[in-house]
Each structure stands twice: as structure tokens, then as C-alpha cells.
Scaffold this motif. Structure first.
Motif, PDB file in Angstrom:
ATOM      1  N   TRP A  89      26.629  32.218  51.774  1.00  0.00           N
ATOM      2  CA  TRP A  89      26.634  30.976  51.023  1.00  0.00           C
ATOM      3  C   TRP A  89      25.206  30.516  50.779  1.00  0.00           C
ATOM      4  O   TRP A  89      24.278  30.921  51.473  1.00  0.00           O
ATOM      5  CB  TRP A  89      27.420  29.881  51.757  1.00  0.00           C
ATOM      6  N   ARG A  90      25.039  29.698  49.789  1.00  0.00           N
ATOM      7  CA  ARG A  90      23.727  29.127  49.482  1.00  0.00           C
ATOM      8  C   ARG A  90      23.914  27.901  48.614  1.00  0.00           C
ATOM      9  O   ARG A  90      24.941  27.740  47.943  1.00  0.00           O
ATOM     10  CB  ARG A  90      22.841  30.153  48.784  1.00  0.00           C
ATOM     11  N   ALA A 148      27.171  23.129  62.653  1.00  0.00           N
ATOM     12  CA  ALA A 148      28.334  24.006  62.811  1.00  0.00           C
ATOM     13  C   ALA A 148      28.909  23.950  64.216  1.00  0.00           C
ATOM     14  O   ALA A 148      30.053  24.366  64.426  1.00  0.00           O
ATOM     15  CB  ALA A 148      27.944  25.452  62.482  1.00  0.00           C
ATOM     16  N   ARG A 149      28.143  23.423  65.168  1.00  0.00           N
ATOM     17  CA  ARG A 149      28.529  23.540  66.575  1.00  0.00           C
ATOM     18  C   ARG A 149      28.860  22.221  67.264  1.00  0.00           C
ATOM     19  O   ARG A 149      29.587  22.223  68.263  1.00  0.00           O
ATOM     20  CB  ARG A 149      27.378  24.207  67.347  1.00  0.00           C
ATOM     21  N   LEU A 150      28.317  21.115  66.776  1.00  0.00           N
ATOM     22  CA  LEU A 150      28.408  19.866  67.529  1.00  0.00           C
ATOM     23  C   LEU A 150      29.239  18.807  66.809  1.00  0.00           C
ATOM     24  O   LEU A 150      29.185  18.681  65.582  1.00  0.00           O
ATOM     25  CB  LEU A 150      27.010  19.309  67.794  1.00  0.00           C
ATOM     26  N   ASP A 151      29.954  18.038  67.582  1.00  0.00           N
ATOM     27  CA  ASP A 151      30.717  16.902  67.076  1.00  0.00           C
ATOM     28  C   ASP A 151      29.810  15.682  67.085  1.00  0.00           C
ATOM     29  O   ASP A 151      29.223  15.342  68.113  1.00  0.00           O
ATOM     30  CB  ASP A 151      31.943  16.679  67.956  1.00  0.00           C
ATOM     31  N   GLY A 152      29.669  15.034  65.942  1.00  0.00           N
ATOM     32  CA  GLY A 152      28.851  13.832  65.875  1.00  0.00           C
ATOM     33  C   GLY A 152      27.377  14.090  65.655  1.00  0.00           C
ATOM     34  O   GLY A 152      26.559  13.159  65.740  1.00  0.00           O
ATOM     35  N   PHE A 209      29.911  27.702  58.603  1.00  0.00           N
ATOM     36  CA  PHE A 209      28.757  27.954  57.739  1.00  0.00           C
ATOM     37  C   PHE A 209      27.513  27.969  58.617  1.00  0.00           C
ATOM     38  O   PHE A 209      27.132  26.938  59.179  1.00  0.00           O
ATOM     39  CB  PHE A 209      28.647  26.866  56.666  1.00  0.00           C
ATOM     40  N   LEU A 210      26.893  29.125  58.745  1.00  0.00           N
ATOM     41  CA  LEU A 210      25.740  29.279  59.618  1.00  0.00           C
ATOM     42  C   LEU A 210      24.464  29.466  58.804  1.00  0.00           C
ATOM     43  O   LEU A 210      24.517  29.902  57.647  1.00  0.00           O
ATOM     44  CB  LEU A 210      25.935  30.481  60.540  1.00  0.00           C
ATOM     45  N   PRO A 211      23.323  29.178  59.414  1.00  0.00           N
ATOM     46  CA  PRO A 211      22.055  29.401  58.708  1.00  0.00           C
ATOM     47  C   PRO A 211      21.631  30.864  58.783  1.00  0.00           C
ATOM     48  O   PRO A 211      22.135  31.627  59.620  1.00  0.00           O
ATOM     49  CB  PRO A 211      21.078  28.516  59.493  1.00  0.00           C
ATOM     50  N   GLU A 212      20.714  31.236  57.911  1.00  0.00           N
ATOM     51  CA  GLU A 212      20.146  32.570  58.004  1.00  0.00           C
ATOM     52  C   GLU A 212      19.513  32.763  59.380  1.00  0.00           C
ATOM     53  O   GLU A 212      18.990  31.828  59.968  1.00  0.00           O
ATOM     54  CB  GLU A 212      19.100  32.817  56.910  1.00  0.00           C
TER      55      GLU A 212
END
Length: 382
Positions: A333-334, A73-77, A287-290
Motif C-alpha cells: 500500500w502507499r 497498527a499495534r496500539l489501542d489509543g 497496514f505496516l510501514p516499510e
């Protein structure tokens, strides 16, 4: 950049001492955009995975997959192989640090941040005193180190070995005391994408082949926290770290920091050169993790979680992954079978639905590139 202001003083109370909070007011959207920028969530960063883990002062890692989703969710590549490679090379490790939870840290941080939060781990041992009657905790630490450095042990193996030494003690309390007393890392392949295994533990020093180091400097850690999570209050920092009595560090640093207030008059501190974007800056869906740290690292979480959505990422013992829309928690989401199921808390506009779908496709292409998934929207959760 907002400059310090000496006007609009608000009197607040901390303990029994009344203090005057000064500085401009930052509303929820201003705090949201500042935090998202520091968290690499307003735009994807060119940082490497190692640089991102260092900048974010670790990633929540109770389970295997969350750090991968967090960086996707945060990094390009970013690729899952990159982070798995860092684990295999022992450049990052998984161990208990902040808030008594498993975090993924750089090797350097694992050796310094864990000693910093050791007082919180000592307090945790006290919760299990009833099961540790007659146990010499110093002896337990020595024996536990000998056991896990002879060979990595599971918690079950550690309970059994320590139980043989103290048969009248509670086995679970013995193992928790060992985990709290020592910096126990989860050895690979645990944590590696697609190759994980059960949790086996050894000490950070043994795994990294390096001696123990002094605890991280408290003031320096405050500055790192502000760089990744600010603007923030003293209580915010304490919530993130699990430490107490942090005001003295903030007071030492006050001359080199800016101060603001939130809408409730709580004093917030920040680095002078840190980014504080315009509140109207667009914030793409994420979309982030729990258990992502962006949702857990402030005493007042309204900068990311609207009051109406508080507590909506879990139900009973089930925890769901959060979806951010316009920077705020707006759904969960899941992955269920062959589908990524999105359950919004709000009615998405046509444009938002399109953006969410595109972000879902991108996330899946990064984390599950070989597996086709349908993207489905569930009904709005009231």
C-alpha cells in the motif's frame, strides 16, 4: 500451551557438528500466530508507546513515518503526538543499532543495546578500510565526539571536518567510521511527526545527559528477543541483531527454555510462558510501514512472507509498505496524492475486502486524522 516433547527427534547440521533437534513441530501458521501475538498484531494492545517500543526492542526508523505507522497498527489509543512527545522529552531516540540500520529505542536501551552490537559496527568499518588508509581510528572517534558534542552536526559537516584532519582519506568513509565508532543519535525535531528536519547528530550520552553504560547482557537480550519475536532459532536471533556466534547464549539458556522444530527440522527456542495461539486464531488485516521488523527479524521469513511473495515489497530502489491479510504478506500500500492505494497480491474475498477497508479507515483516522483520503484498490499484482 504446548509442552516440551522428547520424541520425534530430527538430526540437523550446524556448521560441521550434527545435533538432534527435539520437540513438537510448529508449522508456518503456528509460527505466524505466535509471532503476531508477540508483535502486538493479533489484537491492539493497551500498552503506551514507550512500553511498546521497549517490548519490541526498538522500531525500524530509517525514515520519519514508519515508527508511527508501526505503532498505529499495534496500539489501542495511539496518537502521533504521543510518540513525538517521547522524542521531544528524550525518552526515546533514533540511532544505528541492529543490522546497521536506524532504530528508535528507549533511552535506556540506546545506552545498552548499542554497545552490545558494537562488534557488528566494527566489522562494518572494515568494509571501508580502503578509504581509511593512514587514519587513526581511535583519534577519529575522539575528534568526532568532540565535534558532535560541541554542536550537533550533519553528516556533511562531519565529513568536511574530518576531511580537514585526514585530507587523503575518503570523506564518506570517515563519516561512516565515526557513525560506527560512536552511538550517534538524531536530535529533534528529526523524527517528530509533522515537524521533522534534516539529520543532525550528537552522541547518545550527550543528548541524554547520562554516561555510557555497559553493554546489555547477551542472555537477557536473547530472552527479550524471544518475547518479541519467538519462537526462534539461533540464526533468527543473529539475523535480527547482526551479531554472530550466538549459539553459546542459547545453550546457556536451554535449561529454562522450551524447544520446538519448524517444518524443515530447524530447532526453535521459546520462553515457557510465552503465548502460542492456535494456528486458526483470526488475524485481522494490518497496514505496516516499510522495513517493519516483523518482516525482517528472522532468517526464515516464511512465518510472515509466503515464498511466492518474497521480495515483492520493493522494486529497484522503491520500497512499498506491506499489507498483512490473515497474518501473511498479501499486498502493498502507499499514499498517492489524495488516495490510499492498496495493491493486493491475492484475490480478496468480499469479507476480506471489507476488513481491509475498515482497517485502512482506522489507520488513516489515527495517523492522518485531519486529511481526507480515498481508499482505492489497484489490480491484483501477479
Amino acid at each position: 500451551m504446548t509442552k516440551r516433547s522428547s520424541t520425534n527427534r530430527t538430526t540437523t547440521r550446524r556448521g560441521d557438528r550434527a545435533t538432534a533437534a527435539t520437540g513438537p513441530v510448529l508449522g508456518a501458521r503456528a509460527l505466524n500466530r505466535a509471532t503476531l501475538e508477540r508483535q502486538l498484531l493479533l489484537r491492539r494492545s493497551p500498552l503506551s508507546a514507550l512500553e511498546a517500543v521497549e517490548h519490541l526492542v526498538g522500531l525500524q526508523a530509517q525514515e520519519v513515518k514508519p515508527p508511527y505507522y508501526a505503532l498505529a497498527a499495534r496500539l489501542d489509543g495511539f496518537t502521533t503526538e504521543e510518540l513525538s512527545g517521547l522524542l521531544a522529552d528524550r525518552a526515546v531516540v533514533r540511532l544505528v543499532t541492529m543490522r546497521s540500520t536506524i532504530h528508535m529505542h528507549t533511552a535506556d536501551d540506546s545506552l545498552t543495546l548499542r554497545p552490545l552490537v558494537q562488534p557488528a559496527r566494527d566489522r562494518e568499518i572494515n568494509y571501508f578500510r580502503r578509504g581509511l588508509v593512514g587514519v587513526d581510528l581511535d583519534r577519529l572517534a575522539v575528534l568526532s565526539r568532540e565535534l558532535v558534542e560541541a554542536e550537533p552536526r550533519t553528516m556533511k559537516q562531519l565529513r568536511e571536518a574530518l576531511g580537514a584532519e585526514w585530507p587523503d582519506a575518503d570523506p564518506q568513509s570517515l563519516a561512516i567510521a565515526a557513525r560506527c565508532s560512536l552511538p550517534l543519535v538524531q536530535v529533534t525535531p528529526r523524527g517528530m511527526w509533522g515537524r521533522s528536519a534534516q539529520v543532525t547528530l550528537t552522541t547518545a550520552e550527550h543528548w541524554l545527559g547520562r554516561p555510557a553504560e555497559p553493554a546489555a547482557d547477551t542472555d537477557a537480550t536473547v530472552l527479550r528477543y524471544l518475547a518479541a519475536f519467538g519462537p526462534a532459532s539461533v540464526k533468527d536471533m543473529q539475523t535480527w541483531s547482526g551479531l554472530t556466534r550466538m549459539r553459546a547464549a542459547f545453550e546457556r539458556l536451554r535449561p529454562q527454555l522450551l524447544t520446538f522444530r519448524d517444518e524443515n527440522g530447524v530447532e526453535l527456542f521459546d520462553l515457557p510462558d510465552a503465548p502460542r495461539p492456535d494456528p486458526d486464531t483470526p488475524a485481522p488485516p494490518r497496514f505496516l510501514p516499510e522495513f517493519d521488523n516483523v518482516l525482517l527479524s528472522h532468517a526464515d521469513r516464511t512465518r510472515v512472507i509466503p515464498p511466492a511473495n518474497r521480495g515483492r515489497t520493493w522494486q529497484a530502489n522503491t520500497f512499498y509498505c506491506p499489507l498483512l491479510v490473515d497474518g501473511f504478506l498479501s499486498g502493498v500500500w502507499r499514499i498517492l496524492g489524495d488516495a490510499l492505494v492498496i495493491e493486493p497480491f491475492i484475490e480478496l474475498t468480499k469479507a476480506q475486502r471489507t476488513e481491509v477497508t475498515e482497517e485502512a479507515e482506522r489507520m488513516l483516522s489515527v495517523v492522518h486524522p485531519q486529511t481526507p483520503y480515498d481508499i482505492r484498490f489497484g489490480t491484483v499484482i501477479a
